[in-house]
Structure formats: structure tokens, C-alpha cells
Design an enzyme around this catalytic site. Sequence first.
Site, mmCIF file in Angstrom:
data_model
loop_
_atom_site.group_PDB
_atom_site.id
_atom_site.type_symbol
_atom_site.label_atom_id
_atom_site.label_comp_id
_atom_site.label_asym_id
_atom_site.label_seq_id
_atom_site.Cartn_x
_atom_site.Cartn_y
_atom_site.Cartn_z
ATOM 1 N N GLU A 136 15.247 -27.572 -3.016
ATOM 2 C CA GLU A 136 14.538 -28.866 -3.043
ATOM 3 C C GLU A 136 15.443 -30.022 -3.453
ATOM 4 O O GLU A 136 15.292 -31.145 -2.971
ATOM 5 C CB GLU A 136 13.334 -28.779 -3.997
ATOM 6 C CG GLU A 136 12.148 -27.995 -3.458
ATOM 7 C CD GLU A 136 12.240 -26.492 -3.707
ATOM 8 O OE1 GLU A 136 13.343 -26.007 -4.068
ATOM 9 O OE2 GLU A 136 11.223 -25.803 -3.537
ATOM 10 N N ALA B 72 8.133 -25.437 2.102
ATOM 11 C CA ALA B 72 7.041 -26.303 2.536
ATOM 12 C C ALA B 72 7.391 -26.875 3.903
ATOM 13 O O ALA B 72 8.556 -26.873 4.302
ATOM 14 C CB ALA B 72 6.883 -27.438 1.524
ATOM 15 N N GLU C 205 8.825 -19.695 -3.932
ATOM 16 C CA GLU C 205 7.808 -19.883 -4.976
ATOM 17 C C GLU C 205 6.588 -18.996 -4.720
ATOM 18 O O GLU C 205 5.990 -18.469 -5.656
ATOM 19 C CB GLU C 205 7.413 -21.364 -5.060
ATOM 20 C CG GLU C 205 8.543 -22.213 -5.638
ATOM 21 C CD GLU C 205 8.255 -23.700 -5.586
ATOM 22 O OE1 GLU C 205 8.076 -24.224 -4.466
ATOM 23 O OE2 GLU C 205 8.210 -24.342 -6.642
ATOM 24 N N GLY D 259 9.298 -23.585 -1.303
ATOM 25 C CA GLY D 259 7.940 -23.086 -1.458
ATOM 26 C C GLY D 259 7.801 -21.626 -1.045
ATOM 27 O O GLY D 259 6.928 -20.910 -1.558
HETATM 28 C C1 3H9 Z 1 9.672 -27.249 -0.606
HETATM 29 O O1 3H9 Z 1 9.523 -26.115 -0.247
HETATM 30 C C2 3H9 Z 1 8.865 -27.862 -1.689
HETATM 31 C C3 3H9 Z 1 8.161 -26.860 -2.570
HETATM 32 O O2 3H9 Z 1 8.890 -26.621 -3.740
HETATM 33 C C4 3H9 Z 1 6.857 -27.391 -3.028
HETATM 34 C C5 3H9 Z 1 5.759 -27.248 -2.055
HETATM 35 C C6 3H9 Z 1 4.482 -27.820 -2.552
HETATM 36 N N1 3H9 Z 1 9.847 -27.733 7.409
HETATM 37 O O3 3H9 Z 1 17.876 -25.632 10.326
HETATM 38 P P1 3H9 Z 1 17.504 -25.064 11.635
HETATM 39 C C7 3H9 Z 1 12.900 -26.900 11.435
HETATM 40 S S1 3H9 Z 1 10.807 -28.279 0.137
HETATM 41 C C8 3H9 Z 1 9.735 -28.173 8.662
HETATM 42 O O4 3H9 Z 1 18.139 -25.636 12.852
HETATM 43 P P2 3H9 Z 1 18.721 -22.543 10.965
HETATM 44 C C9 3H9 Z 1 14.143 -27.711 11.740
HETATM 45 O O5 3H9 Z 1 13.882 -29.087 11.667
HETATM 46 C C10 3H9 Z 1 11.485 -27.289 1.458
HETATM 47 N N2 3H9 Z 1 10.645 -27.888 9.630
HETATM 48 O O6 3H9 Z 1 17.643 -23.476 11.679
HETATM 49 C C11 3H9 Z 1 14.467 -27.226 13.141
HETATM 50 O O7 3H9 Z 1 13.592 -27.897 14.025
HETATM 51 P P3 3H9 Z 1 14.101 -28.291 15.473
HETATM 52 C C12 3H9 Z 1 12.440 -26.291 0.953
HETATM 53 C C13 3H9 Z 1 11.677 -27.138 9.291
HETATM 54 O O8 3H9 Z 1 18.424 -21.185 11.421
HETATM 55 C C14 3H9 Z 1 14.058 -25.764 13.113
HETATM 56 O O9 3H9 Z 1 13.129 -25.632 12.033
HETATM 57 N N3 3H9 Z 1 13.042 -25.604 2.057
HETATM 58 C C15 3H9 Z 1 11.847 -26.647 7.989
HETATM 59 O O10 3H9 Z 1 20.083 -23.109 11.139
HETATM 60 C C16 3H9 Z 1 15.208 -24.822 12.897
HETATM 61 O O11 3H9 Z 1 15.920 -25.218 11.739
HETATM 62 C C17 3H9 Z 1 14.142 -26.072 2.669
HETATM 63 O O12 3H9 Z 1 14.686 -27.086 2.289
HETATM 64 C C18 3H9 Z 1 10.872 -26.971 7.019
HETATM 65 N N4 3H9 Z 1 10.942 -26.527 5.766
HETATM 66 O O13 3H9 Z 1 18.380 -22.649 9.417
HETATM 67 C C19 3H9 Z 1 14.672 -25.261 3.809
HETATM 68 N N5 3H9 Z 1 12.986 -25.925 7.945
HETATM 69 O O14 3H9 Z 1 14.477 -27.014 16.141
HETATM 70 C C20 3H9 Z 1 15.034 -26.142 4.957
HETATM 71 C C21 3H9 Z 1 13.505 -25.954 9.176
HETATM 72 O O15 3H9 Z 1 12.956 -29.021 16.065
HETATM 73 N N6 3H9 Z 1 15.483 -25.408 6.090
HETATM 74 N N7 3H9 Z 1 12.722 -26.684 9.994
HETATM 75 O O16 3H9 Z 1 15.294 -29.202 15.236
HETATM 76 C C22 3H9 Z 1 16.710 -24.861 6.184
HETATM 77 O O17 3H9 Z 1 17.505 -24.905 5.264
HETATM 78 C C23 3H9 Z 1 17.081 -24.196 7.477
HETATM 79 O O18 3H9 Z 1 16.210 -24.684 8.456
HETATM 80 C C24 3H9 Z 1 16.977 -22.649 7.479
HETATM 81 C C25 3H9 Z 1 17.192 -22.141 8.914
HETATM 82 C C26 3H9 Z 1 18.064 -22.099 6.553
HETATM 83 C C27 3H9 Z 1 15.619 -22.197 7.008
#
Ligand code: 3H9
Length: 695
Positions: A125, A63, A105, A102
Site C-alpha cells: 500500500e 483492493a 489482509e 487487501g
Molecule cells: C489495498 O489492497 C488496500 C487495502 O489495504 C485496504 C482495502 C480496504 N486493482 O501489473 P499487471 C490490473 S491497495 C485493480 O500488468 P503483473 C492492472 O492495472 C492494493 N486493477 O500484471 C492491469 O490492468 P490492464 C494493494 C489491478 O502480472 C492488470 O491488472 N495491491 C490491480 O505484471 C494486470 O496487472 C497492490 O498494490 C488492483 N489491485 O503484476 C497490487 N492490480 O491489463 C497491485 C493489477 O488493464 N498490483 N491490476 O493494464 C500489482 O502489483 C501487480 O498488478 C501484480 C501483477 C503483481 C498483482
Amino acid sequence: MPGQVELRRDGNIAVIVVDNPPVNALSHDLRTGLIDAFTRARDDATVEAIVLAAAGRTFIAGADITEFDKPPTVPTSMDVIALIDGIGKPVVAAVHGTPLGGGLEVALGCHFRVAAPGTKLGLPEIKLGLIPGAGGTQRLPRLVGMEKAAQMILTGNPIPAKDALAAGLVDEIVEGDIVAGGIAFARKVLAEKRPLRRVRDRDDKLAALRADPKAFEEIVAAHLKRGRGLHAPAAAIKALRWALDVPFDEALRRERETFLELRGGDQAKSQRHIFFAEREAAKVPGLGPDVKAREIRRAAVIGAGTMGGGIAMCFANAGIPVALIETSEDALKRGLGIIEKNYRATAARGGLTEAQVGERLALFNGVTGLDQVAGADMIVEAVFEDMDIKRQVFEALDRFAPAHAVLATNTSYLDVDAIAQTTKRPAAVVGMHFFSPANVMRLLEVVRGAQTAPETLATALAVGRKIGKVPVVVGVCHGFVGNRMLRARSVEAERLLLEGALPQDVDSALTDFGFPMGPFAMSDLAGLDISWRMRKAQGARAEIADQLCEAGRFGQKTQKGFYLYEQGSRTPRPDPEVEALIVATSKRLGIARRPFERQEIVERLVFPMINEGARILEEGIALRAGDIDVIWIHGYGFPVWRGGPMFHADTLGLPYVRDRLAAFARQTGDPRHEPAALLTRLASEGRGFGSLPKG
Ligand code: 3H9
């Protein structure tokens, strides 16, 4: 069609590709685009199967977390998944990168899943104080079984594609272009007339468990214990249980309700703050894209003691060959022996294979003599915390280190600029302050000296990330950010003893607050003699701790410190002798003892830290309040669900913190408790630390 979702055709297959950089987060626009694309593909009679894939570095990574502070909007992720799930023709998710939350999912709502090699799939999450909110707690156990699902959902850790294949989470791993792989798989499904397999209808992996409810308790018990203080783990366990006991649609409804409740709560808000603060910390003014980090092919660590050994392990764990340098063969042998023992212990717990232990050990080159740094691109000094010794080491490094090498010091308190001045290349000198145990703790304070070159700083940050740390840039001052604030807490903890509290009162107040350990149990673990020696060097005194040291009570290593320890045990037991010593000291100093409420103890310990944090911000030692929070969470066990000390202060409201500090100043007569100018200003403006510019 919104630009984020492309619908194209490959013969009788509809191909839907999402494109919402950087991580294809499931934003409102993306959800709208997906509803539109899937509806069209569903209604087009010439489409026989649908492939969903993503452009860029990853499939949907979850999400959009930036939307979590706003009310939910339609279409929801649930709407998207319900639409996909109900389509009467095969839908194949072709995933790569990090299909998370998400994103996974959505893939679970598809009828088949293929993954590129190297894909990491997970439901993280829990790390955001949440549970999966779009069917993850119900579909994942149906597909991979309860044990695997519980492990994935309750740790939040992703699994690699080959594990996902073995667990039944993906149907095939496809080499080459992921979209082409997805299309080829869809054609196979059509050619073989494979039946649609809706995950919601599966029960084969849960039926046995339903007949044996105790087995479920056993699966989740260990996870529940680890989640102390957190709301999300217990909620996730409850939701997983619904997969056994409650009809699917009702379970989805309850899951969603729980997700939204957690999402709006303080714990999830705090954890979101830390998620973004960690990423913000990576952005350092003056380090634009033109500043390139140097590649570190070989490292050297000077000093094979506890810190040096742990730091060397960090390099080896990242596959970087490391020279471990000592003054004598004996010290070297001892250091290498401990490293080997640590790896063997990890292997015994199942964390490494024997072969991996061998590979890691092969990366160490134990040597004596500082001239051995000659082949290293980065050198980390981790010798005894004494300025004269450090100076001698850096003078030698100046002679022997390659011209391009980064010269890092692991000092915890000393002046990095003074150390740099002992070389002819102060621009190459930087502080890299690791936290004990260095191979485990994630924090790395990267200390930027007055003359540290941008390339040097960028290299220290890049290496920090490569070895799995969360690096945070700090400026030069005594103790930098973390230890300087810790000192404010330690002074106050000692004062509480003199005013009427006992070590166990102070420690339990802080563990109830959420720290894994209180300050006195922590001192006993670290060894009281270390700070005693430092105080003596500075002509400082800590009434109680000094008396304990004078009596030979150095903590766990002597089985006596602030507490008593039975032979072979690490469990602190209150000691009447220590109580008597504390009471006698209060009397001798003429301090009246009184009882303390837990909340007062917590405030007396945490608010002075916040005050010191405010001064650190005023002085520019930390770039942002969020950096301080990241430091305290990853280096000192501040409860993540409180978001770090500065975020916690904002949550309480700065006027309250200011007024309490002013009261402490009056009560104790200690001018350090006078609220810092920044804190006072923000409080009077009705603002929080979070409102300050991000640097
Ligand atoms: C969910 O999904 C709830 C669902 O169950 C229900 C839905 C209804 N959203 O980490 P990075 C941004 S909860 C918005 O440096 P990497 C991050 O802030 C979510 N922004 O890259 C950064 O911005 P900036 C479950 C996001 O390559 C940029 O993207 N998912 C999101 O080292 C680059 O990120 C997670 O918890 C996001 N979801 O790692 C995954 N994700 O450049 C969370 C990232 O401006 N994300 N950004 O600073 C991660 O774990 C890592 O970002 C990922 C990439 C592994 C994907």
C-alpha cells in the site's frame, strides 16, 4: 452466488474459490460474493473447515484500485475479514502468486495460511501513498513481529514464501495444486484438533517490545528518513505503534480512518495515476498480440565505460550472458574491474551472496573487436556520444551481427534514424536510452525510429521488462522526451542565476518540492565538462557554467563546480567565489538582480518543462501525458507523490500554468515560454492532459 466466487464441497470441507481476472482484485462484487459464501459455509452444520483459494494466476492481489476514486461501499474488506475471523471453525487461506495488500489482509484474517512455492506475499500500500486499510498494520506485527512487519509495510516489498514460512506468516508451503494442498492442510488441522489461532489474539511477538518503547523508535527510524515528503510512511509508523498501545478493535478503526484519509488525498491520487500510467505505457499502438518479441539468449554491449558497464550488468542480473566489447584490453580491464567492484560493494551491503557475485561475473565475456558481436541476439551500443563514432560502430555491426539481431543504440540525444541509415537493416535498429547509473535507474526510453520494425520494438520492450526496467516508447527528436524537457529546465536554472538567485537557492527550492537533488548539485555530480563539450559542438553557450568550466571547475571530480567539495566529501558547500562570478556576470550583461521566492523558482523551472512536454505531445514524440510522467519519475527523480510533471500541471489547473508561462514569456522575452498550443487549448476548454485519448 455471483460468478466471481465459487462455493463447493470436498467432504466435510467447504472450498471457496474466487475468480476475478486478471488479479482477483477485491472488488465490490467479489466482497459481496465472499460474504455470501462464508456465511453459507459458516451456517452449514455439516461443514467442519473452510479453505479459501483463488483461480488464475494469483490469490487476491489487493483492493480494486479502480474503486479508490469513488466513495467506499459496503460490504467493505473489513466486513469480509471480520466475518472470516469470527467463524468458529478453521478457515485456511491457500495462497499462490501475489497475495498483496487487501488480499494478504484477507489471508491474515483466516486462521491458518498455506502457500505454494514461489508465492510472493506483501503489503505494498505504501507504494500507492496508503497504509494497509483492512487490519494489516495490526495483524502482521502480531504474526511476524514488529521488525519484519515494519520492513514489509514501510518498504512495500513482498517476501518470498520461504521467508514467510520462517517469519511465521504462513504455516506450511505446499507443493502441487494449491487448492488440494489447502484441503489436505485443513484435514490435518481437524485430525490433530488444532485450536483456532486468531491472529488478533496473538501477543507473543509484541510483548517484549511493549516493555521497551525505545526499541520501536529504532526499528522505524531509518524508514521514516527515507520517506521524505511522503505522508504515508509517518502514518504507517503511527498505525504500527497502535499495535502496541491501543486495543485491537480501536486500532482497526483508527487504521481504517487513516487509510480513507490518505486515499482521498493528492499524494495517493498521484501515486495511483503512476501505477496505471506505468501499465498504460506497456500498451503500444501497432504492437498487437500478433507481434512477437524475439527471445534474447545472448547480448552484447559495445563500450565498457560507465553506461556500457551498467547496461551489461542489467543483462547479467537477469541471467542473460553478455559479451562486453571494447577497443583495447586496457579499457576492457578497467570496465570489468568497475563491474566487479560494484558487485562486491552490493555483496558487502548484504544485497548479494558471494556465490551470486560469482554467478553474475561468470556471465560476462570481456572481448575486444566488433566482430565479437557474432553470437548475440541483441547488441547495445554504448560508445562515446558522437555521431561519427556511432556511425562507424553501426557500419561494423551491419557486417558482423547475426541477421536476426536487434541493433540498439544507447544515445541520449542523437538522431536514431540517421544512425539506422548507416546499416542495410534500419528495421532492426532501435534506441534503448538507459539512465545513469544504468544498473540502478528504472527508466528505459525505447526510441522508435521511422523504420524500426514492430518485432524490433517489441523485443526492446520485452527485454527492458525482463531486466527490471520500466520501458517507455518515445519518438525521435533531440534529447527524446526526458532530456529535451530537462534542457528546458537547465536553460531556466542558468537564467535564474543571472536574474538574482544563487545555486543553493535554486537547488533547495527543488529539493523542497521533492526532487532528491537540485539541478546544480546534479550537474556537479555528473561533471560540468560533458555538457560544456556538447554546447561547444553546437556553438551554444551557458554563461555561468561555461565560465566555471573555463576555470577548470568540472564539479565533484575537481572538488569545485557550482559548489565546493571537501576532500572525499560529496556534500556541496556554497562558494563565495561562484557567487562573485555570478553577480559580476549579471552586471556585465546588464541584468538587474532581484530576490526570488521559492515558489517562483519552482514554477520557473517546472512550468517550462510542462510546456515542452505539451509540445512533445503535440508532435507525437510521446504517446500520452502519463508516459511523460513515468519518464520523469523513474529517470529524473520527479517526486512520485506529485504524479509527474503533466499530472502536476493538471492538479494545479492548466489555466494557472498557462497564465504563468505567458507572464514568464513577457518577463524574459523568451518565446519558448509562450504557452504551447495544446496547453492553451486544453486550458481554455477547462480540461487537463489526463483527458487526452490514451493513444
Ligand atoms: C489495498 O489492497 C488496500 C487495502 O489495504 C485496504 C482495502 C480496504 N486493482 O501489473 P499487471 C490490473 S491497495 C485493480 O500488468 P503483473 C492492472 O492495472 C492494493 N486493477 O500484471 C492491469 O490492468 P490492464 C494493494 C489491478 O502480472 C492488470 O491488472 N495491491 C490491480 O505484471 C494486470 O496487472 C497492490 O498494490 C488492483 N489491485 O503484476 C497490487 N492490480 O491489463 C497491485 C493489477 O488493464 N498490483 N491490476 O493494464 C500489482 O502489483 C501487480 O498488478 C501484480 C501483477 C503483481 C498483482
